[in-house]
Design a protein around this motif. Sequence first.
Motif, short mmCIF file in Angstrom:
data_model
loop_
_atom_site.label_atom_id
_atom_site.label_comp_id
_atom_site.label_asym_id
_atom_site.label_seq_id
_atom_site.Cartn_x
_atom_site.Cartn_y
_atom_site.Cartn_z
N GLY A 29 1.72 -1.29 0.21
CA GLY A 29 0.01 -0.18 -0.25
C GLY A 29 1.03 0.91 0.42
O GLY A 29 0.82 2.02 -0.54
N ASP A 30 1.58 1.16 0.55
CA ASP A 30 3.07 2.73 0.73
C ASP A 30 3.36 2.79 -0.79
O ASP A 30 3.33 3.52 -0.81
N VAL A 31 3.96 1.46 -1.55
CA VAL A 31 4.71 1.66 -2.58
C VAL A 31 3.22 2.50 -3.37
O VAL A 31 3.91 3.31 -3.88
N ARG A 32 1.85 1.64 -3.59
CA ARG A 32 1.25 1.96 -4.79
C ARG A 32 0.66 3.41 -4.08
O ARG A 32 0.93 4.18 -4.95
N ALA A 37 1.15 9.65 -5.84
CA ALA A 37 1.98 10.96 -5.37
C ALA A 37 2.68 11.46 -6.64
O ALA A 37 2.36 12.56 -7.77
N LEU A 38 3.59 9.80 -7.07
CA LEU A 38 4.79 10.66 -8.59
C LEU A 38 4.22 10.93 -9.77
O LEU A 38 4.65 11.72 -9.70
N LEU A 39 3.10 9.90 -9.96
CA LEU A 39 2.25 10.05 -11.22
C LEU A 39 1.55 11.23 -11.27
O LEU A 39 1.68 12.25 -12.33
N GLY B 92 1.27 17.66 -4.56
CA GLY B 92 1.89 18.40 -3.63
C GLY B 92 2.21 17.90 -2.36
O GLY B 92 3.19 18.20 -2.01
N THR B 93 1.50 16.47 -2.27
CA THR B 93 2.44 15.40 -0.93
C THR B 93 3.23 15.40 -1.70
O THR B 93 4.73 14.95 -0.70
N TYR B 94 3.55 14.01 -2.80
CA TYR B 94 4.47 14.26 -2.92
C TYR B 94 6.05 15.30 -3.36
O TYR B 94 6.72 15.18 -2.97
N LEU B 95 5.78 16.47 -3.33
CA LEU B 95 6.50 17.63 -3.94
C LEU B 95 7.29 17.53 -1.97
O LEU B 95 8.45 17.86 -1.67
#
Lengths: 331, 285
Positions: A29-32, A37-39, B92-95
Motif C-alpha cells: 500500500g505504501d508503494v502504491r 503521488a509520483l504520477l 503537492g504531497t509528493y513535493l
Amino acid sequence: MTDISLQENSQSLADLSARVETARRAGAGDVRFRITALLAALLVLAIFGGVIASLLVGAMPAFKAFGFGFITTEAWSPTRERFGALAPIYGTLVTSLIAMVIAVPVGIGIAIFLTDLCPRPLRRPIGIAVELLAGIPSIIYGIWGFFVFAPWFQLHVQEPVANAVADIPVLGTLFGGVTFGIGTFTAGLILSIMILPFISAVTRDVLETVPSVLKEASYGLGATSWEVMWKVCLPFCQTGVVGGAMLALGRALGETMAVTFVIGNSHKIASSLFAPGTSISASIANEFTEATGDLYRSALIELGLLLFVITFIVLAAAQLMLMRLEKGKGK
Amino acid sequence: MVLNRALYLRRRLANITFIVLSVGAALFGLIWLTFILGGLLVDGVSALSPTLFTEITPPPGSKGGLANAIGGSILMSVIAVAVGTPVGLFAGTYLAEYARHGKLAFVVRFVNDILLSAPSIVIGLFIYELLVVRMGHFSGWAGAAALTVIVIPVVVRTTENMLLLVPNGLREAASALGAPQNFVIKSVTWKAARAGIITGVLLAVARISGETAPLLFTALGNSGWSWSPSAMNEPMASLPAVIYSFATGPYEDQHSLAWAGALLITATVLALSILARILENQKRT
C-alpha cells in the motif's frame, strides 16, 4: 503436553505469518501510495509539455506559410489570408509597459504605507481591501472598464488632455487625435489596477523581512523615514521587489478579458496611445471562434505560442529571483 | 549654519513628500476598489430578479434569466474541482513528503509555478487542440478539462505550502509507532494541514468561477439547457462567457443581464476568498 506446546507453536507461527502478511500489504500500500503521488507530480509536467506541444503543432501551418516574417509584419487580413503579428505584439508590450510604469511605484508605495506609516488598527482592513482587487475576476474589470470607466475617462481625461497637447510636438502624437474612451492607454491603466495587489503583496512580505536592528540603527543616526526606506530597506529588499514586479509583469502580459473589452480590437499600430489597438490575448479571445480557415486559426495559435514563450521567460526569471531570495532567508 | 538649515529643510521636505506619496498610493488603490464595486452594485443590483435563476438566456430583445449559464458554470466547476483536487493533493504531497529536495521536485515545483501564472487563454488553446479538435465539436467536457488544468497548480501550491508547515516531530512520532509512510501522510500530516488544504481548494474555486478566456473555445456557449446525461457532450453555457457575449452585444436587455451576472460572480468570488481567509486565520490561532 507436547500437543499443547505444538499447538502453541503453530499458533504463534500462524500469528507471525499473519503479521508478515499485514506488513507486506502495508508495504505494498505504501508503494502504491508513493507511486500515485509520483504520477500526480508527473502529470503536472505532462500538462506543461502538452501545452507546448499542442501550441507547436497548431502553429505549424502558419509558421510554414509566414516564417519569421510573422512577427515583423503588421498586415492582418483574414480575407486575403495574410497574417502578421506585429500589432498584437506591440499592443501586449505597450499595455504591459504602461501598467508597470503606473503599478510599480504605486504598489511599492502601498506596501511602504502598510508596513511603516499606517496606523495599526487600519493595517489589516486596508491590506485586505487592496488584496480584494486581486480577487476580482478579469471579466469584471472588463465589463466595468467598458461601460463605466471608458466613457468617464474619455470625457474627463482623454479629451482635455488631447486638446491640451494637440500642438506640442511629441506629446501631441502620443496623446492626440480622436478619443474613444477605449484604447491602448485605457487597457494599460486597467491592467495596472489589476497587477497592483501582486506588487504590493510581494513588496510588503519582503519589507517585513528587513531586520529591525537595521532600521533602528539608521533612525538612531538621525535618518528620516524616507532615508531609512530609500537607502536601507529598499536596497535590502531589491531582489524580492524586482521578482514581485516580474511576476506582476507576467500576469499583465497574459491578461485577457479585461484587455479584450477595452483595447478596441484594431490591428493597426497607431501613433497615439489613446487610439484603439489590440494585444495578443485580445486577438485570440476576440477572433478564435470566428476564425474560418485553417491558416487563420493556426495564425492565432502561433500568437498564443508567442504569448506563452514571452510569459514563460518573464515568469521563469521571476521564479529564479524569488527562489534565490528564499535561499538567502534560510541562512 | 545657513547651509545646514538648508540641508535640514531639504531632508524634511523629501520626507514629507515621501509620506504624502505613500498615503496617496494607498488611497489610489482604495479609490479604484470603491469605484469598481460601486459601479458593479449600481448596475448589478437594479438588474437582479428571481427570474435570473429560473429562466434561460433569452434571444435578443426579450427578457429572460441566466439559469442555464449558472447551471453550466456550477457543473463544469464541480467536475474541475472533483478531478483537479485529488491530482493537486497528491502532487503537492509528493513535493512536500517524498521528494522535498530532489531534482524532480525542483522541476515540478518550477513548472507548477509557471502554470499557476500562465495566461489562461493559452490553457484554452491547449484544450482546444487536445479535445475539441479531436472530438470535432465544442463541449462541456472540454470546458471542465480547461478549468481542471487551472485548478491543479493552485491546489499543488497550497497543499505543498501547508504540508511544509506541519512539524516534523508529528511525522517522526507516527513513524516511531510503526506506521507506514502512507498511513502517516493520510492520518497525520493531511489531518494537521486540513484547514490549509481546504483553503487552497476554495481559492481554486474562486479562481475558476471568474475564468472566461479558457471557456470561450472549449465550452463555447449554449442558449439552451437540457437535463439529459449527454448535456456535457454538447456546447455548454457558462456565466462568464454569457457576460462576455451579452456585454459586447448591442442589446439593452442583455447588458443588464450581463451586469446581474457580473454581480453574482463577484459576490461568489469575494465570499469564497473571505471564507478562505477565515479558515486560514482559524488555523493560525
